[in-house]
Design a protein around this motif. Structure first.
Motif, PDB file in Angstrom:
ATOM      1  N   TRP A   1     -42.365 -20.140  -4.318  1.00 58.02           N
ATOM      2  CA  TRP A   1     -42.485 -21.796  -4.392  1.00 58.02           C
ATOM      3  C   TRP A   1     -43.017 -22.094  -2.697  1.00 58.02           C
ATOM      4  CZ3 TRP A   1     -40.440 -25.567  -7.762  1.00 58.02           C
ATOM      5  CH2 TRP A   1     -39.745 -24.988  -9.099  1.00 58.02           C
ATOM      6  N   ILE A   2     -43.755 -23.076  -2.416  1.00 55.62           N
ATOM      7  CA  ILE A   2     -44.259 -23.467  -1.283  1.00 55.62           C
ATOM      8  C   ILE A   2     -43.619 -25.131  -1.139  1.00 55.62           C
ATOM      9  CG2 ILE A   2     -46.109 -21.907  -1.213  1.00 55.62           C
ATOM     10  CD1 ILE A   2     -47.855 -24.491  -1.770  1.00 55.62           C
ATOM     11  N   LEU A   3     -43.584 -25.617   0.013  1.00 54.95           N
ATOM     12  CA  LEU A   3     -43.394 -26.932   0.385  1.00 54.95           C
ATOM     13  C   LEU A   3     -44.835 -27.542   0.687  1.00 54.95           C
ATOM     14  CD1 LEU A   3     -40.319 -26.729   2.333  1.00 54.95           C
ATOM     15  CD2 LEU A   3     -40.277 -27.245   0.169  1.00 54.95           C
ATOM     16  N   THR A   4     -44.877 -28.683   0.243  1.00 59.17           N
ATOM     17  CA  THR A   4     -46.342 -29.604   0.262  1.00 59.17           C
ATOM     18  C   THR A   4     -45.996 -31.005   0.683  1.00 59.17           C
ATOM     19  OG1 THR A   4     -48.559 -29.792  -0.254  1.00 59.17           O
ATOM     20  CG2 THR A   4     -46.722 -29.653  -2.221  1.00 59.17           C
ATOM     21  N   SER A   5     -47.024 -31.633   1.109  1.00 61.62           N
ATOM     22  CA  SER A   5     -46.766 -33.201   1.167  1.00 61.62           C
ATOM     23  C   SER A   5     -47.791 -33.583   0.218  1.00 61.62           C
ATOM     24  CB  SER A   5     -46.988 -33.349   2.758  1.00 61.62           C
ATOM     25  OG  SER A   5     -46.289 -32.894   3.487  1.00 61.62           O
ATOM     26  N   LEU A   6     -47.376 -34.815  -0.269  1.00 58.65           N
ATOM     27  CA  LEU A   6     -47.984 -35.735  -1.164  1.00 58.65           C
ATOM     28  C   LEU A   6     -47.900 -37.194  -0.773  1.00 58.65           C
ATOM     29  CD1 LEU A   6     -47.448 -34.067  -4.703  1.00 58.65           C
ATOM     30  CD2 LEU A   6     -49.593 -33.876  -3.198  1.00 58.65           C
ATOM     31  N   PRO A   7     -48.879 -38.012  -0.868  1.00 58.70           N
ATOM     32  CA  PRO A   7     -48.882 -39.277  -0.361  1.00 58.70           C
ATOM     33  C   PRO A   7     -48.034 -40.378  -1.177  1.00 58.70           C
ATOM     34  CG  PRO A   7     -50.933 -38.984  -1.154  1.00 58.70           C
ATOM     35  CD  PRO A   7     -50.366 -37.562  -0.986  1.00 58.70           C
ATOM     36  N   GLU A   8     -47.971 -39.865  -2.359  1.00 59.79           N
ATOM     37  CA  GLU A   8     -47.176 -40.646  -3.405  1.00 59.79           C
ATOM     38  C   GLU A   8     -45.577 -40.253  -3.531  1.00 59.79           C
ATOM     39  OE1 GLU A   8     -49.245 -37.529  -5.940  1.00 59.79           O
ATOM     40  OE2 GLU A   8     -49.676 -38.450  -4.171  1.00 59.79           O
ATOM     41  N   SER A   9     -45.086 -39.318  -2.810  1.00 64.14           N
ATOM     42  CA  SER A   9     -43.804 -38.869  -2.741  1.00 64.14           C
ATOM     43  C   SER A   9     -43.169 -39.839  -1.674  1.00 64.14           C
ATOM     44  CB  SER A   9     -43.700 -37.237  -2.348  1.00 64.14           C
ATOM     45  OG  SER A   9     -42.295 -37.143  -2.074  1.00 64.14           O
ATOM     46  N   ARG A  10     -41.663 -40.022  -2.249  1.00 69.47           N
ATOM     47  CA  ARG A  10     -41.038 -40.587  -1.027  1.00 69.47           C
ATOM     48  C   ARG A  10     -40.362 -39.769  -0.066  1.00 69.47           C
ATOM     49  NH1 ARG A  10     -35.937 -42.481  -5.085  1.00 69.47           N
ATOM     50  NH2 ARG A  10     -37.884 -43.289  -5.929  1.00 69.47           N
ATOM     51  N   PHE A  11     -40.545 -38.587  -0.240  1.00 68.16           N
ATOM     52  CA  PHE A  11     -39.889 -37.524   0.455  1.00 68.16           C
ATOM     53  C   PHE A  11     -41.197 -36.905   1.350  1.00 68.16           C
ATOM     54  CE2 PHE A  11     -36.707 -37.567  -2.524  1.00 68.16           C
ATOM     55  CZ  PHE A  11     -35.554 -37.919  -1.980  1.00 68.16           C
ATOM     56  N   PRO A  12     -40.876 -36.442   2.609  1.00 66.31           N
ATOM     57  CA  PRO A  12     -41.966 -35.801   3.505  1.00 66.31           C
ATOM     58  C   PRO A  12     -42.750 -34.473   2.829  1.00 66.31           C
ATOM     59  CG  PRO A  12     -40.264 -36.291   5.127  1.00 66.31           C
ATOM     60  CD  PRO A  12     -39.783 -36.583   3.439  1.00 66.31           C
TER      61      PRO A  12
ATOM     62  N   LEU B   1     -40.928 -36.263 -24.762  1.00 64.94           N
ATOM     63  CA  LEU B   1     -39.781 -36.931 -24.140  1.00 64.94           C
ATOM     64  C   LEU B   1     -39.959 -37.560 -22.733  1.00 64.94           C
ATOM     65  CD1 LEU B   1     -36.940 -34.508 -25.567  1.00 64.94           C
ATOM     66  CD2 LEU B   1     -37.821 -36.589 -26.420  1.00 64.94           C
ATOM     67  N   SER B   2     -40.826 -36.925 -21.917  1.00 67.70           N
ATOM     68  CA  SER B   2     -40.924 -37.465 -20.553  1.00 67.70           C
ATOM     69  C   SER B   2     -41.698 -39.009 -20.480  1.00 67.70           C
ATOM     70  CB  SER B   2     -42.092 -36.340 -19.783  1.00 67.70           C
ATOM     71  OG  SER B   2     -43.194 -36.316 -20.627  1.00 67.70           O
ATOM     72  N   GLN B   3     -41.404 -39.559 -19.334  1.00 64.22           N
ATOM     73  CA  GLN B   3     -41.849 -40.985 -19.185  1.00 64.22           C
ATOM     74  C   GLN B   3     -42.870 -40.855 -18.106  1.00 64.22           C
ATOM     75  OE1 GLN B   3     -40.823 -44.198 -21.132  1.00 64.22           O
ATOM     76  NE2 GLN B   3     -39.524 -42.750 -22.430  1.00 64.22           N
ATOM     77  N   ASP B   4     -43.895 -41.669 -17.886  1.00 61.99           N
ATOM     78  CA  ASP B   4     -44.674 -42.016 -16.802  1.00 61.99           C
ATOM     79  C   ASP B   4     -43.786 -43.086 -15.894  1.00 61.99           C
ATOM     80  OD1 ASP B   4     -46.401 -42.832 -14.969  1.00 61.99           O
ATOM     81  OD2 ASP B   4     -48.149 -42.812 -16.017  1.00 61.99           O
ATOM     82  N   ARG B   5     -43.588 -42.708 -14.690  1.00 59.23           N
ATOM     83  CA  ARG B   5     -42.855 -43.496 -13.884  1.00 59.23           C
ATOM     84  C   ARG B   5     -43.767 -44.850 -13.337  1.00 59.23           C
ATOM     85  NH1 ARG B   5     -37.834 -41.871 -11.377  1.00 59.23           N
ATOM     86  NH2 ARG B   5     -38.600 -42.460  -9.402  1.00 59.23           N
ATOM     87  N   ARG B   6     -44.966 -44.761 -13.582  1.00 58.36           N
ATOM     88  CA  ARG B   6     -45.872 -45.691 -12.841  1.00 58.36           C
ATOM     89  C   ARG B   6     -45.821 -45.839 -11.268  1.00 58.36           C
ATOM     90  NH1 ARG B   6     -45.038 -50.976 -16.633  1.00 58.36           N
ATOM     91  NH2 ARG B   6     -45.623 -49.722 -18.768  1.00 58.36           N
ATOM     92  N   ASP B   7     -45.422 -44.583 -10.789  1.00 60.85           N
ATOM     93  CA  ASP B   7     -45.491 -44.262  -9.259  1.00 60.85           C
ATOM     94  C   ASP B   7     -46.292 -43.122  -8.744  1.00 60.85           C
ATOM     95  OD1 ASP B   7     -43.761 -42.579  -9.958  1.00 60.85           O
ATOM     96  OD2 ASP B   7     -42.022 -43.421  -8.754  1.00 60.85           O
ATOM     97  N   GLY B   8     -47.132 -42.365  -9.868  1.00 59.14           N
ATOM     98  CA  GLY B   8     -47.729 -41.112  -9.711  1.00 59.14           C
ATOM     99  C   GLY B   8     -46.727 -40.152 -10.171  1.00 59.14           C
ATOM    100  N   TRP B   9     -45.485 -40.211 -10.553  1.00 57.77           N
ATOM    101  CA  TRP B   9     -44.691 -39.109 -11.100  1.00 57.77           C
ATOM    102  C   TRP B   9     -44.361 -39.392 -12.553  1.00 57.77           C
ATOM    103  CZ3 TRP B   9     -44.020 -35.102  -7.775  1.00 57.77           C
ATOM    104  CH2 TRP B   9     -44.332 -35.369  -6.474  1.00 57.77           C
TER     105      TRP B   9
END
Length: 316
Positions: free
Chosen positions: A119-130, A206-214
């Protein structure tokens, strides 16, 4: 008789504070007197959680302390704030004002999560977390979120969701479902859901698009009665197969107040039918996979699987 003349504004505010946020917004358009009462801090402070000051004191955002109580309420509905040193986010459910949380990557327990090969940690602009967690390569998949029930709203039904997406080079989540469970630590109820995170086109999704990139998928439900049950565990795992997995990005596990309903107040029948159809197709798919594994056992790791049209190998 005009009620705005018979009753003082403070009394009208007290009455409105006993209703709901939606009712308060509707009453604010009745007259200037009602608007003044319905928009008052005394009304909206009653709609905010009793411990909201303590919660926002753990946030990195200082702007929200200068907002009126009504503006603060809707800010928390629309803009989750990061709390607890970046491990969680906090928001309000717009209709009820119930507390909602998301446990971010820093707050999750991820098997092999501290191994960069896995696993690696990465940054994405659409995430609410750093930072978010990106899966590079595992067989053993195990992700957990834990949250104290005492910080949740009382007498409230909660639903847990995995919030995720995939990179282009994804693998291992279309052929094998993962199991999810939502239970109290130390008293696992054994209830599990089988979820295909990346179903093929002919499978129910079963999954749904959240309309926030996730994307989100429901993991299970929990009713928080008095907040004295201890820790709520939201678990997602798969370690019974030899299929490698990669390409999953996890933003967090969200614990949302309420069960999403349609306009009639009843959970969508179509959604339940879709869920049942998914499990019927999943069972048929697993039978085909089992047949492929039998061929592998008999003919070796390079056996060809006609059910899927793919060569199956032990390494995945």
């Amino acid at each position: 008789m005009d009620i705005t003349i018979a009753l003082p504004a403070e009394c009208i505010s007290n009455i409105i504070s006993l209703t709901t946020p939606r009712d308060a917004c509707r009453l604010s358009v009745v007259s200037p007197v009602f608007k003044s009462a319905a928009d008052s801090d005394s009304v909206w402070e009653n709609f905010l959680p009793s411990d909201y000051k303590q919660i926002i004191s753990n946030s990195v955002s200082s702007l929200i302390t200068s907002l009126s109580k009504k503006d603060l309420y809707f800010h928390l509905c629309r803009n989750p704030i990061i709390i607890n040193n970046g491990t969680m986010s906090f928001a309000l459910q717009p209709e009820s004002g119930k507390k909602c949380y998301m446990v971010g990557t820093k707050g999750l327990s991820i098997a092999w999560g501290d191994e960069p090969n896995h696993w690696i940690l990465t940054s994405l602009p659409e995430s609410r977390f750093p930072e978010v967690a990106e899966l590079k390569y595992v067989w053993w998949f195990d992700v957990k979120a834990m949250i104290e029930t005492r910080i949740l709203s009382l007498r409230t039904n909660y639903t847990a969701y995995l919030v995720f997406k995939f990179v282009e080079s994804k693998y291992g989540f279309a052929r094998r479902p993962v199991d999810s469970g939502v239970y109290i630590e130390g008293s696992d109820n054994g209830v599990r859901r089988r979820l295909l995170l990346d179903p093929s086109r002919n499978m129910a999704r079963l999954s749904q698009d959240r309309r926030d990139g996730w994307i989100e998928i429901e993991m299970g439900e929990f009713f928080n009665e008095n907040g004295d049950d201890g820790k709520l565990v939201c678990s997602l795992f798969e370690f019974d197969s030899f299929i490698t997995k990669r390409g999953l990005i996890i933003q967090g596990i969200e614990i949302e107040a309420g069960v999403r309903e349609n306009e009639s107040g009843v959970r969508s029948i179509a959604s339940n039918i879709r869920y049942a159809a998914f499990h019927i197709r999943l069972a048929a798919f697993e039978i085909r996979i089992a047949a492929c594994e039998i061929r592998i056992a008999v003919y070796g790791p390079e056996a060809y699987c006609p059910e899927s049209g793919l060569p199956f190998t032990i390494s995945g």
